[in-house]
Design a protein around this motif. Structure first.
Motif, short mmCIF file in Angstrom:
data_model
loop_
_atom_site.label_atom_id
_atom_site.label_comp_id
_atom_site.label_asym_id
_atom_site.label_seq_id
_atom_site.Cartn_x
_atom_site.Cartn_y
_atom_site.Cartn_z
N LYS A 136 34.99 -17.72 13.38
CA LYS A 136 34.12 -17.58 14.56
C LYS A 136 32.73 -18.15 14.34
O LYS A 136 32.00 -18.40 15.30
CB LYS A 136 34.03 -16.13 14.98
CG LYS A 136 33.41 -15.20 13.96
CD LYS A 136 33.39 -13.78 14.49
CE LYS A 136 32.78 -12.81 13.47
NZ LYS A 136 32.77 -11.42 13.98
N PHE A 137 32.35 -18.39 13.09
CA PHE A 137 31.03 -18.95 12.82
C PHE A 137 31.09 -20.47 12.67
O PHE A 137 30.21 -21.18 13.15
CB PHE A 137 30.43 -18.32 11.55
CG PHE A 137 30.22 -16.83 11.67
CD1 PHE A 137 29.21 -16.32 12.49
CD2 PHE A 137 31.04 -15.95 10.99
CE1 PHE A 137 29.01 -14.95 12.60
CE2 PHE A 137 30.86 -14.58 11.10
CZ PHE A 137 29.84 -14.08 11.91
N THR A 138 32.10 -20.97 11.98
CA THR A 138 32.18 -22.42 11.70
C THR A 138 33.18 -23.14 12.59
O THR A 138 33.20 -24.37 12.64
CB THR A 138 32.59 -22.65 10.24
OG1 THR A 138 33.91 -22.10 10.03
CG2 THR A 138 31.60 -21.97 9.29
N ASN A 139 34.07 -22.39 13.30
CA ASN A 139 35.16 -22.97 14.10
C ASN A 139 36.19 -23.71 13.25
O ASN A 139 36.95 -24.53 13.76
CB ASN A 139 34.63 -23.89 15.19
CG ASN A 139 34.02 -23.13 16.36
OD1 ASN A 139 34.46 -22.03 16.68
ND2 ASN A 139 32.98 -23.71 16.96
#
Length: 271
Positions: A34-37
């Motif tokens: 969810k942070f880096t995809n």
């Protein structure tokens, strides 16, 4: 969890293909960070990926692979593999037929025979008293089954029929499937209609264009093209009614297809 690059190295499948399998829904990442995809894959997905590659290499398309993955058991997969085998065999035969036609075309060009000329003659066709069977069959090649059925029925019921048989094609256009065919065998006397077999008098045809086709049945297509040219040159006529066909020499009385003799009959009227 493995990043897509790591998963690519471990499975020997390119990142491009992994993304493609994601887009098509065959193999979505186990998780998206969810942070880096970043796409993240699990070791459990290697088994699914191996199934995808296995089926892909056997010629299965995306939709077929999706169905197989959703119904993966030995019986179902065995049936799918058998269906694919038959499909590939038909494709191979189709391609081999194309190769044969290419070789024939090359031979014709070398011998300057690419333009085949068929002699067209006009004659009156009288009405015939016939024993007939009319059916809608899957395609033109199914006509042979009708003749076998008629022969067996005539033998069983002691019906004497002439060998001067002919076929009437009742469709007004060329059909790739569901062809309306009537096979006719002249008879000396009329009898009782039964089981789809009918005694009747065929229609006389005042103006019938006829041409003889020598060799394999594949040559018949060329005869129709030649007739189209003839009709353009003789524009006082136009096509009407049903086409007919008589196989004077065929598989039952001639071993070599190169020696087959087929008569094409096309009904005309004067404009």
């Amino acid at each position: 969890m493995f990043k897509i690059g790591e998963f690519s190295k471990l499975t020997q499948v390119s990142i491009r293909m992994l993304r493609y399998y994601d887009e098509t829904g065959l193999l979505k990442p186990a998780k998206i960070d969810k942070f880096t995809n970043y796409r993240l894959y699990s070791t459990e997905q290697i088994s699914t990926l191996n199934k995808i590659i296995f089926l892909r290499d056997l010629g299965f398309n995306v939709s077929e692979i999706a169905v197989a993955l959703n119904h993966w058991d030995n019986k179902f997969i065995t049936n799918q593999l058998e269906n694919k085998r038959l499909e590939i065999e038909n494709m191979i035969k189709s391609e081999q037929d194309k190769l044969s036609k290419i070789e024939l075309a090359k031979k014709d060009i070398r011998q300057e025979k690419i333009a085949i000329h068929y002699n067209v003659s006009i004659k009156y066709i009288p009405s015939y008293q016939v024993f007939s069977l009319r059916r809608t069959v899957p395609d033109y090649y199914a006509e042979g089954q009708l003749w076998k059925e008629m022969s067996a029925f005539a033998d069983k019921n002691d019906i004497p029929v002439s060998s001067n048989t002919f076929t009437i094609y009742h469709d007004t256009d060329y059909r790739e499937k569901d062809v309306d065919i009537e096979i006719c065998a002249p008879v000396a006397r009329m009898g009782e209609n039964m089981n789809g077999f009918v005694y009747r008098n065929t229609e006389s045809v005042p103006i019938m264009a006829c041409t003889m086709v020598y060799g394999k049945f594949e040559n018949i297509a060329g005869a129709y093209l030649a007739f189209a040219n003839w009709l353009q040159e003789h524009n006082q006529y136009r096509m009407t009614g049903q086409n007919r066909q008589i196989v004077h020499r065929g598989p039952w009385n001639e071993e070599s297809p190169d020696k087959y003799l087929t008569e094409i009959q096309i009904s005309l009227e004067k404009i």
